[in-house]
Scaffold this motif. Structure first.
Motif, PDB file in Angstrom:
ATOM      1  N   ALA A  36       0.837  -1.210   0.000  1.00 46.64           N
ATOM      2  CA  ALA A  36       0.000   0.000   0.000  1.00 46.64           C
ATOM      3  C   ALA A  36       0.866   1.252   0.000  1.00 46.64           C
ATOM      4  O   ALA A  36       0.535   2.247  -0.664  1.00 46.64           O
ATOM      5  CB  ALA A  36      -0.938   0.000   1.194  1.00 46.64           C
ATOM      6  N   ALA A  37       1.988   1.229   0.717  1.00 46.44           N
ATOM      7  CA  ALA A  37       2.896   2.383   0.739  1.00 46.44           C
ATOM      8  C   ALA A  37       3.481   2.631  -0.648  1.00 46.44           C
ATOM      9  O   ALA A  37       3.572   3.779  -1.097  1.00 46.44           O
ATOM     10  CB  ALA A  37       4.010   2.170   1.752  1.00 46.44           C
ATOM     11  N   PHE A  38       3.866   1.565  -1.341  1.00 49.38           N
ATOM     12  CA  PHE A  38       4.387   1.709  -2.702  1.00 49.38           C
ATOM     13  C   PHE A  38       3.312   2.240  -3.647  1.00 49.38           C
ATOM     14  O   PHE A  38       3.587   3.086  -4.493  1.00 49.38           O
ATOM     15  CB  PHE A  38       4.914   0.369  -3.238  1.00 49.38           C
ATOM     16  N   GLN A  45       9.500   3.784  -5.355  1.00 51.52           N
ATOM     17  CA  GLN A  45      10.238   2.873  -6.235  1.00 51.52           C
ATOM     18  C   GLN A  45      11.396   3.598  -6.921  1.00 51.52           C
ATOM     19  O   GLN A  45      12.493   3.050  -7.046  1.00 51.52           O
ATOM     20  CB  GLN A  45       9.304   2.261  -7.283  1.00 51.52           C
ATOM     21  N   LYS A  46      11.172   4.824  -7.326  1.00 48.79           N
ATOM     22  CA  LYS A  46      12.232   5.598  -7.983  1.00 48.79           C
ATOM     23  C   LYS A  46      13.402   5.841  -7.037  1.00 48.79           C
ATOM     24  O   LYS A  46      14.563   5.744  -7.430  1.00 48.79           O
ATOM     25  CB  LYS A  46      11.685   6.931  -8.491  1.00 48.79           C
ATOM     26  N   VAL A  47      13.100   6.153  -5.791  1.00 46.64           N
ATOM     27  CA  VAL A  47      14.153   6.406  -4.799  1.00 46.64           C
ATOM     28  C   VAL A  47      14.957   5.129  -4.560  1.00 46.64           C
ATOM     29  O   VAL A  47      16.185   5.148  -4.512  1.00 46.64           O
ATOM     30  CB  VAL A  47      13.552   6.938  -3.475  1.00 46.64           C
ATOM     31  N   LEU A  48      14.262   4.002  -4.423  1.00 48.30           N
ATOM     32  CA  LEU A  48      14.957   2.739  -4.159  1.00 48.30           C
ATOM     33  C   LEU A  48      15.802   2.284  -5.345  1.00 48.30           C
ATOM     34  O   LEU A  48      16.797   1.580  -5.170  1.00 48.30           O
ATOM     35  CB  LEU A  48      13.957   1.646  -3.781  1.00 48.30           C
ATOM     36  N   SER A  49      15.424   2.695  -6.547  1.00 51.82           N
ATOM     37  CA  SER A  49      16.182   2.332  -7.747  1.00 51.82           C
ATOM     38  C   SER A  49      17.332   3.292  -8.029  1.00 51.82           C
ATOM     39  O   SER A  49      18.177   3.015  -8.876  1.00 51.82           O
ATOM     40  CB  SER A  49      15.248   2.312  -8.963  1.00 51.82           C
ATOM     41  N   ASN A  50      17.367   4.416  -7.328  1.00 55.55           N
ATOM     42  CA  ASN A  50      18.377   5.445  -7.579  1.00 55.55           C
ATOM     43  C   ASN A  50      19.711   5.033  -6.943  1.00 55.55           C
ATOM     44  O   ASN A  50      19.822   4.891  -5.730  1.00 55.55           O
ATOM     45  CB  ASN A  50      17.902   6.778  -6.996  1.00 55.55           C
ATOM     46  N   PRO A  51      20.765   4.871  -7.762  1.00 54.59           N
ATOM     47  CA  PRO A  51      22.055   4.446  -7.217  1.00 54.59           C
ATOM     48  C   PRO A  51      22.741   5.527  -6.368  1.00 54.59           C
ATOM     49  O   PRO A  51      23.680   5.221  -5.632  1.00 54.59           O
ATOM     50  CB  PRO A  51      22.884   4.124  -8.463  1.00 54.59           C
ATOM     51  N   PHE A  52      22.264   6.760  -6.440  1.00 59.15           N
ATOM     52  CA  PHE A  52      22.875   7.843  -5.681  1.00 59.15           C
ATOM     53  C   PHE A  52      22.286   7.996  -4.277  1.00 59.15           C
ATOM     54  O   PHE A  52      22.803   8.756  -3.472  1.00 59.15           O
ATOM     55  CB  PHE A  52      22.769   9.163  -6.452  1.00 59.15           C
ATOM     56  N   VAL A  53      21.218   7.273  -3.992  1.00 57.83           N
ATOM     57  CA  VAL A  53      20.623   7.293  -2.663  1.00 57.83           C
ATOM     58  C   VAL A  53      21.373   6.275  -1.799  1.00 57.83           C
ATOM     59  O   VAL A  53      21.589   5.138  -2.211  1.00 57.83           O
ATOM     60  CB  VAL A  53      19.113   6.957  -2.712  1.00 57.83           C
ATOM     61  N   LYS A  54      21.773   6.707  -0.617  1.00 58.22           N
ATOM     62  CA  LYS A  54      22.549   5.841   0.279  1.00 58.22           C
ATOM     63  C   LYS A  54      21.715   4.636   0.732  1.00 58.22           C
ATOM     64  O   LYS A  54      20.503   4.742   0.919  1.00 58.22           O
ATOM     65  CB  LYS A  54      23.003   6.626   1.513  1.00 58.22           C
ATOM     66  N   ASN A  55      22.397   3.535   0.931  1.00 63.47           N
ATOM     67  CA  ASN A  55      21.727   2.315   1.393  1.00 63.47           C
ATOM     68  C   ASN A  55      21.040   2.505   2.742  1.00 63.47           C
ATOM     69  O   ASN A  55      19.969   1.946   2.978  1.00 63.47           O
ATOM     70  CB  ASN A  55      22.712   1.146   1.461  1.00 63.47           C
ATOM     71  N   ALA A  87      17.382  -3.457  -3.502  1.00 59.18           N
ATOM     72  CA  ALA A  87      16.316  -2.576  -3.011  1.00 59.18           C
ATOM     73  C   ALA A  87      15.296  -2.256  -4.096  1.00 59.18           C
ATOM     74  O   ALA A  87      14.104  -2.097  -3.804  1.00 59.18           O
ATOM     75  CB  ALA A  87      16.911  -1.285  -2.457  1.00 59.18           C
ATOM     76  N   ASP A  88      15.740  -2.192  -5.337  1.00 61.92           N
ATOM     77  CA  ASP A  88      14.814  -1.871  -6.424  1.00 61.92           C
ATOM     78  C   ASP A  88      13.799  -2.991  -6.681  1.00 61.92           C
ATOM     79  O   ASP A  88      12.816  -2.793  -7.382  1.00 61.92           O
ATOM     80  CB  ASP A  88      15.561  -1.507  -7.700  1.00 61.92           C
ATOM     81  N   TYR A  89      14.002  -4.158  -6.080  1.00 59.54           N
ATOM     82  CA  TYR A  89      13.059  -5.262  -6.215  1.00 59.54           C
ATOM     83  C   TYR A  89      12.134  -5.397  -4.999  1.00 59.54           C
ATOM     84  O   TYR A  89      11.324  -6.321  -4.939  1.00 59.54           O
ATOM     85  CB  TYR A  89      13.813  -6.590  -6.376  1.00 59.54           C
ATOM     86  N   ALA A  90      12.255  -4.528  -4.031  1.00 61.21           N
ATOM     87  CA  ALA A  90      11.518  -4.669  -2.766  1.00 61.21           C
ATOM     88  C   ALA A  90      10.003  -4.748  -2.979  1.00 61.21           C
ATOM     89  O   ALA A  90       9.330  -5.591  -2.371  1.00 61.21           O
ATOM     90  CB  ALA A  90      11.863  -3.528  -1.818  1.00 61.21           C
TER      91      ALA A  90
END
Length: 181
Positions: A36-38, A45-55, A87-90
């Motif tokens: 529901a949050a997604f 989803q965009k944030v989790l797929s972004n390689p520049f966002v820290k783990n 993370a992009d598959y969460a």
């Protein structure tokens, strides 16, 4: 590797872990909150797929997506997913977990779509129709409004559709007229 294979493998592992810990239902409820949050925030989803966002930030996002009902299994799962750069598959993993849980627990999903919002009494009657048609099944209900139906309703239960919409009736009439030439 296939995009559907990765989420399914992780979800299956999560289900087995939860089964061992006796927390499959808690994780199922939690997975619905994360899904529901997604759905409420497509930018997640965009944030989790972004390689520049820290783990660490991705981990915090996934943890907060679960709300206040955290459990150890989900937190460990998030750390595993982040640690393996998945993370992009969460979102897909949570969808897969939900599907695995439903299949293992024989839960059917009924989607009731109406042309306009119905009062509780009418919605209860539609739910009763579904329960009578699928006796012995555990059914989870979702309701949606689609004005394109013009009137009536459509009920989808797994792969079965009951279409009593005005738009369907009009389409059937159109098809009949086309064949009668």
């Amino acid at each position: 590797m296939d995009n559907g294979l990765i989420p399914h493998r992780y979800a299956k592992a999560l289900y087995k872990f939860a089964l061992e810990k006796g927390t499959t239902t808690k994780l199922y409820d939690l997975s619905k909150k994360v899904i529901a949050a997604f759905e409420a925030n497509p930018n997640l989803q965009k944030v989790l797929s972004n390689p520049f966002v820290k783990n660490d930030d991705k981990e915090k996002l996934l943890i907060s997506a679960a709300g206040n009902d955290l459990n150890e299994g989900y937190e460990r799962f998030v750390k595993l997913v982040i640690g393996h750069q998945r993370a992009d598959y969460a979102y897909a993993m949570m969808l897969a977990y939900r599907d695995i849980y439903r299949k293992e627990n024989h839960i059917s999903r009924a989607v009731i779509t109406t042309a306009s919002k119905l009062n509780d009494g009418l919605m209860d009657k539609l739910r009763a129709i579904v329960k009578n048609s699928f006796k012995g099944s555990v059914i989870e209900f979702s309701e949606f409004v689609n004005p394109d139906l013009i009137g009536g309703f459509v009920i989808d239960v797994d792969s079965v559709r009951m279409d009593a919409s005005v738009s369907n009736e009009l389409e059937q009439l159109r098809q009949t007229l086309l064949r009668s030439k």
